[in-house]
Motif scaffolding. Structure first.
Motif, PDB file in Angstrom:
ATOM      1  N   ASP A  53       0.823  -1.216   0.000  1.00  8.49           N
ATOM      2  CA  ASP A  53       0.000   0.000   0.000  1.00  8.49           C
ATOM      3  C   ASP A  53       0.855   1.264   0.000  1.00  8.49           C
ATOM      4  O   ASP A  53       0.567   2.213  -0.737  1.00  8.49           O
ATOM      5  CB  ASP A  53      -0.954  -0.001   1.187  1.00  8.49           C
ATOM      6  CG  ASP A  53      -2.039  -1.049   1.062  1.00  8.49           C
ATOM      7  OD1 ASP A  53      -2.220  -1.580  -0.047  1.00  8.49           O
ATOM      8  OD2 ASP A  53      -2.703  -1.332   2.071  1.00  8.49           O
ATOM      9  N   VAL A  54       1.891   1.287   0.824  1.00  6.23           N
ATOM     10  CA  VAL A  54       2.753   2.474   0.900  1.00  6.23           C
ATOM     11  C   VAL A  54       3.456   2.712  -0.431  1.00  6.23           C
ATOM     12  O   VAL A  54       3.434   3.825  -0.981  1.00  6.23           O
ATOM     13  CB  VAL A  54       3.780   2.331   2.048  1.00  6.23           C
ATOM     14  CG1 VAL A  54       4.848   3.411   1.963  1.00  6.23           C
ATOM     15  CG2 VAL A  54       3.075   2.390   3.394  1.00  6.23           C
ATOM     16  N   GLY A  56       2.641   1.496  -3.351  1.00  8.10           N
ATOM     17  CA  GLY A  56       1.641   1.719  -4.400  1.00  8.10           C
ATOM     18  C   GLY A  56       1.144   3.151  -4.429  1.00  8.10           C
ATOM     19  O   GLY A  56       1.027   3.759  -5.494  1.00  8.10           O
ATOM     20  N   CYS A  57       0.882   3.710  -3.254  1.00  9.53           N
ATOM     21  CA  CYS A  57       0.425   5.109  -3.192  1.00  9.53           C
ATOM     22  C   CYS A  57       1.523   6.063  -3.643  1.00  9.53           C
ATOM     23  O   CYS A  57       1.269   7.026  -4.376  1.00  9.53           O
ATOM     24  CB  CYS A  57      -0.033   5.452  -1.784  1.00  9.53           C
ATOM     25  SG  CYS A  57      -1.570   4.643  -1.335  1.00  9.53           S
ATOM     26  N   MET A  60       1.910   5.705  -7.387  1.00 15.29           N
ATOM     27  CA  MET A  60       0.775   6.304  -8.079  1.00 15.29           C
ATOM     28  C   MET A  60       0.943   7.815  -8.172  1.00 15.29           C
ATOM     29  O   MET A  60       0.747   8.406  -9.234  1.00 15.29           O
ATOM     30  CB  MET A  60      -0.526   5.967  -7.332  1.00 15.29           C
ATOM     31  CG  MET A  60      -1.757   6.420  -8.039  1.00 15.29           C
ATOM     32  SD  MET A  60      -3.316   6.053  -7.172  1.00 15.29           S
ATOM     33  CE  MET A  60      -2.912   5.000  -5.830  1.00 15.29           C
ATOM     34  N   GLY A  61       1.321   8.437  -7.085  1.00 15.91           N
ATOM     35  CA  GLY A  61       1.519   9.879  -7.091  1.00 15.91           C
ATOM     36  C   GLY A  61       2.650  10.310  -8.009  1.00 15.91           C
ATOM     37  O   GLY A  61       2.494  11.236  -8.818  1.00 15.91           O
ATOM     38  N   PRO A  83      -5.595   5.644 -10.500  1.00 15.26           N
ATOM     39  CA  PRO A  83      -5.980   4.971  -9.251  1.00 15.26           C
ATOM     40  C   PRO A  83      -7.015   3.864  -9.435  1.00 15.26           C
ATOM     41  O   PRO A  83      -7.233   3.087  -8.533  1.00 15.26           O
ATOM     42  CB  PRO A  83      -6.545   6.113  -8.402  1.00 15.26           C
ATOM     43  CG  PRO A  83      -5.838   7.316  -8.896  1.00 15.26           C
ATOM     44  CD  PRO A  83      -5.681   7.091 -10.385  1.00 15.26           C
ATOM     45  N   PRO A  87      -2.557   0.461  -9.795  1.00 18.93           N
ATOM     46  CA  PRO A  87      -2.391   0.705  -8.354  1.00 18.93           C
ATOM     47  C   PRO A  87      -3.587   0.244  -7.532  1.00 18.93           C
ATOM     48  O   PRO A  87      -3.431  -0.201  -6.402  1.00 18.93           O
ATOM     49  CB  PRO A  87      -2.217   2.224  -8.253  1.00 18.93           C
ATOM     50  CG  PRO A  87      -1.746   2.641  -9.599  1.00 18.93           C
ATOM     51  CD  PRO A  87      -2.404   1.691 -10.564  1.00 18.93           C
ATOM     52  N   HIS A  88      -4.783   0.349  -8.083  1.00 16.79           N
ATOM     53  CA  HIS A  88      -5.968  -0.074  -7.338  1.00 16.79           C
ATOM     54  C   HIS A  88      -5.979  -1.586  -7.151  1.00 16.79           C
ATOM     55  O   HIS A  88      -6.290  -2.077  -6.070  1.00 16.79           O
ATOM     56  CB  HIS A  88      -7.244   0.381  -8.047  1.00 16.79           C
ATOM     57  CG  HIS A  88      -8.489   0.012  -7.302  1.00 16.79           C
ATOM     58  ND1 HIS A  88      -8.828   0.597  -6.114  1.00 16.79           N
ATOM     59  CD2 HIS A  88      -9.444  -0.895  -7.566  1.00 16.79           C
ATOM     60  CE1 HIS A  88      -9.965   0.067  -5.675  1.00 16.79           C
ATOM     61  NE2 HIS A  88     -10.356  -0.836  -6.542  1.00 16.79           N
ATOM     62  N   SER A  91      -3.151  -2.460  -4.561  1.00 15.41           N
ATOM     63  CA  SER A  91      -3.226  -1.993  -3.178  1.00 15.41           C
ATOM     64  C   SER A  91      -4.659  -2.051  -2.684  1.00 15.41           C
ATOM     65  O   SER A  91      -5.551  -2.498  -3.376  1.00 15.41           O
ATOM     66  CB  SER A  91      -2.692  -0.558  -3.082  1.00 15.41           C
ATOM     67  OG  SER A  91      -3.557   0.317  -3.765  1.00 15.41           O
ATOM     68  N   SER A  93      -6.303   0.606  -2.067  1.00 17.28           N
ATOM     69  CA  SER A  93      -6.812   1.959  -2.291  1.00 17.28           C
ATOM     70  C   SER A  93      -8.247   1.899  -2.797  1.00 17.28           C
ATOM     71  O   SER A  93      -8.698   0.887  -3.310  1.00 17.28           O
ATOM     72  CB  SER A  93      -5.944   2.709  -3.303  1.00 17.28           C
ATOM     73  OG  SER A  93      -6.077   2.117  -4.591  1.00 17.28           O
ATOM     74  N   GLY A  95     -10.015   3.590  -5.489  1.00 20.57           N
ATOM     75  CA  GLY A  95      -9.955   4.452  -6.668  1.00 20.57           C
ATOM     76  C   GLY A  95     -11.220   4.431  -7.472  1.00 20.57           C
ATOM     77  O   GLY A  95     -11.279   4.996  -8.545  1.00 20.57           O
TER      78      GLY A  95
END
Length: 100
Positions: A53-54, A56-57, A60-61, A83, A87-88, A91, A93, A95
């Protein structure tokens, strides 16, 4: 009978949805693979999920800024890396409400 003008947007939307779907599938497969490589005991903190998750976020950014402001990329790159895409799937997230 559909004209060429009305068929073109539908085809474009289908390409975007297929790209997002492919990104989500590949992301989910990558996440599953990571949990197989680095398994977590049932009573332990899920470090694999945390780091997926870390990273991936963060990715993504960084990637969204790079592909929208720094580089010229294929038009379907953004939906793939959005997202909602890779990445979705990779992770936890949410999105689903992201508008392209």
């Amino acid at each position: 009978m559909a004209t060429r003008e009305s068929a073109q947007p539908k085809r474009h939307r289908a390409e975007i949805l297929a790209t997002i779907t492919a990104g989500g599938v590949l992301g989910a497969c990558a996440r599953y693979g990571a949990t197989l490589i680095w398994p977590t005991a049932p009573t332990a903190f899920p470090w694999t999920t945390f780091w997926i998750d870390v990273t991936g976020c963060a990715a993504m950014g960084i990637l969204m800024v790079l592909i929208t402001e720094r580089f010229t990329v294929h038009p379907l790159t953004r939906p793939f890396l959005s997202p909602c895409g890779f990445p979705h799937g990779n992770s936890t997230s949410t999105g689903g409400n992201f508008l392209m």
